[in-house]
Design a protein around this motif. Sequence first.
Motif, short mmCIF file in Angstrom:
data_model
loop_
_atom_site.label_atom_id
_atom_site.label_comp_id
_atom_site.label_asym_id
_atom_site.label_seq_id
_atom_site.Cartn_x
_atom_site.Cartn_y
_atom_site.Cartn_z
N PRO A 165 -2.78 -7.86 12.35
CA PRO A 165 -2.55 -7.55 10.93
C PRO A 165 -2.30 -8.79 10.06
O PRO A 165 -1.68 -9.76 10.50
N SER A 166 -2.82 -8.73 8.86
CA SER A 166 -2.59 -9.75 7.84
C SER A 166 -2.60 -9.07 6.48
O SER A 166 -3.66 -8.64 6.02
N VAL A 167 -1.44 -8.96 5.87
CA VAL A 167 -1.35 -8.30 4.57
C VAL A 167 -2.19 -9.05 3.54
O VAL A 167 -2.89 -8.44 2.73
N ARG A 168 -2.15 -10.36 3.60
CA ARG A 168 -2.89 -11.16 2.63
C ARG A 168 -4.39 -10.92 2.74
O ARG A 168 -5.08 -10.75 1.73
N LEU A 169 -4.91 -10.88 3.96
CA LEU A 169 -6.34 -10.64 4.16
C LEU A 169 -6.70 -9.21 3.77
O LEU A 169 -7.73 -8.98 3.12
N LEU A 170 -5.86 -8.25 4.12
CA LEU A 170 -6.11 -6.86 3.75
C LEU A 170 -6.18 -6.70 2.23
O LEU A 170 -7.02 -5.98 1.71
N LYS A 171 -5.32 -7.42 1.54
CA LYS A 171 -5.33 -7.38 0.07
C LYS A 171 -6.69 -7.82 -0.47
O LYS A 171 -7.26 -7.18 -1.35
N HIS A 172 -7.22 -8.90 0.07
CA HIS A 172 -8.51 -9.41 -0.39
C HIS A 172 -9.66 -8.46 -0.03
O HIS A 172 -10.59 -8.28 -0.83
N ILE A 173 -9.58 -7.86 1.14
CA ILE A 173 -10.61 -6.92 1.56
C ILE A 173 -10.63 -5.70 0.63
O ILE A 173 -11.69 -5.25 0.18
N ILE A 174 -9.45 -5.17 0.33
CA ILE A 174 -9.36 -4.02 -0.57
C ILE A 174 -9.92 -4.37 -1.93
O ILE A 174 -10.66 -3.61 -2.55
N GLN A 216 -0.72 4.86 8.21
CA GLN A 216 -0.03 3.97 9.14
C GLN A 216 -0.63 2.57 9.07
O GLN A 216 0.08 1.57 9.15
N PHE A 217 -1.95 2.49 8.94
CA PHE A 217 -2.63 1.20 8.86
C PHE A 217 -2.25 0.47 7.57
O PHE A 217 -2.04 -0.73 7.57
N THR A 218 -2.17 1.21 6.48
CA THR A 218 -1.91 0.59 5.18
C THR A 218 -0.42 0.55 4.84
O THR A 218 -0.06 0.12 3.74
N ALA A 219 0.43 0.96 5.76
CA ALA A 219 1.88 0.95 5.51
C ALA A 219 2.40 -0.46 5.23
O ALA A 219 3.41 -0.62 4.54
N CYS A 220 1.71 -1.45 5.71
CA CYS A 220 2.13 -2.84 5.48
C CYS A 220 2.09 -3.20 3.99
O CYS A 220 2.67 -4.21 3.58
N LEU A 221 1.45 -2.37 3.18
CA LEU A 221 1.33 -2.64 1.74
C LEU A 221 2.48 -2.05 0.93
O LEU A 221 2.48 -2.14 -0.29
N ARG A 222 3.46 -1.47 1.61
CA ARG A 222 4.52 -0.74 0.90
C ARG A 222 5.23 -1.58 -0.16
O ARG A 222 5.68 -1.06 -1.16
N ASP A 223 5.32 -2.90 0.05
CA ASP A 223 6.00 -3.76 -0.91
C ASP A 223 5.05 -4.45 -1.89
O ASP A 223 5.48 -5.22 -2.73
N ASP A 224 3.77 -4.18 -1.75
CA ASP A 224 2.76 -4.81 -2.59
C ASP A 224 2.17 -3.77 -3.54
O ASP A 224 1.17 -3.13 -3.25
N THR A 225 2.81 -3.62 -4.69
CA THR A 225 2.40 -2.56 -5.61
C THR A 225 0.99 -2.75 -6.16
O THR A 225 0.27 -1.78 -6.36
N SER A 226 0.59 -3.98 -6.40
CA SER A 226 -0.76 -4.24 -6.92
C SER A 226 -1.82 -3.77 -5.94
O SER A 226 -2.77 -3.06 -6.32
N THR A 227 -1.67 -4.15 -4.69
CA THR A 227 -2.67 -3.80 -3.69
C THR A 227 -2.65 -2.31 -3.40
O THR A 227 -3.71 -1.70 -3.21
N LYS A 228 -1.48 -1.69 -3.40
CA LYS A 228 -1.41 -0.24 -3.23
C LYS A 228 -2.16 0.47 -4.36
O LYS A 228 -2.88 1.43 -4.13
N ARG A 229 -2.00 -0.02 -5.57
CA ARG A 229 -2.71 0.56 -6.71
C ARG A 229 -4.21 0.37 -6.57
O ARG A 229 -5.00 1.28 -6.84
#
Length: 95
Positions: free
Chosen positions: A32-41, A69-82
């Motif tokens: 997992p990498s929150v930063r990379l997931l953010k860019h992919i999204i 469960q996969f995207t739970a790592c985004l719970r603190d990243d409101t921009s990426t969740k949006r």
Amino acid sequence: DMGLQYVCTTAERFFAVSNVLSSVVVGLAKEPSVRLLKHIIRCYLRLSENIRARDALRHCLPEQLWDPQFTACLRDDTSTKRWLQQLMYAVGGGQ
């Protein structure tokens, strides 16, 4: 806009980009990498701005992006969740 237009001009280009993004998402399940997931999204959201790409994404968006469960790592990243919510809405709201 030129890059989006270029990628979406042919199905081959779109699916080449989509397959790479999808394989990165699959890899994120293992490392997992929150930063990379953010860019992919963000990339998927940008692709969804093109009508033909949006239609194709309805069928080829990685299942992991629909998994809370996969995207739970985004719970603190409101921009990426949006962005993820916007993407899900754009491609049909759910599978």
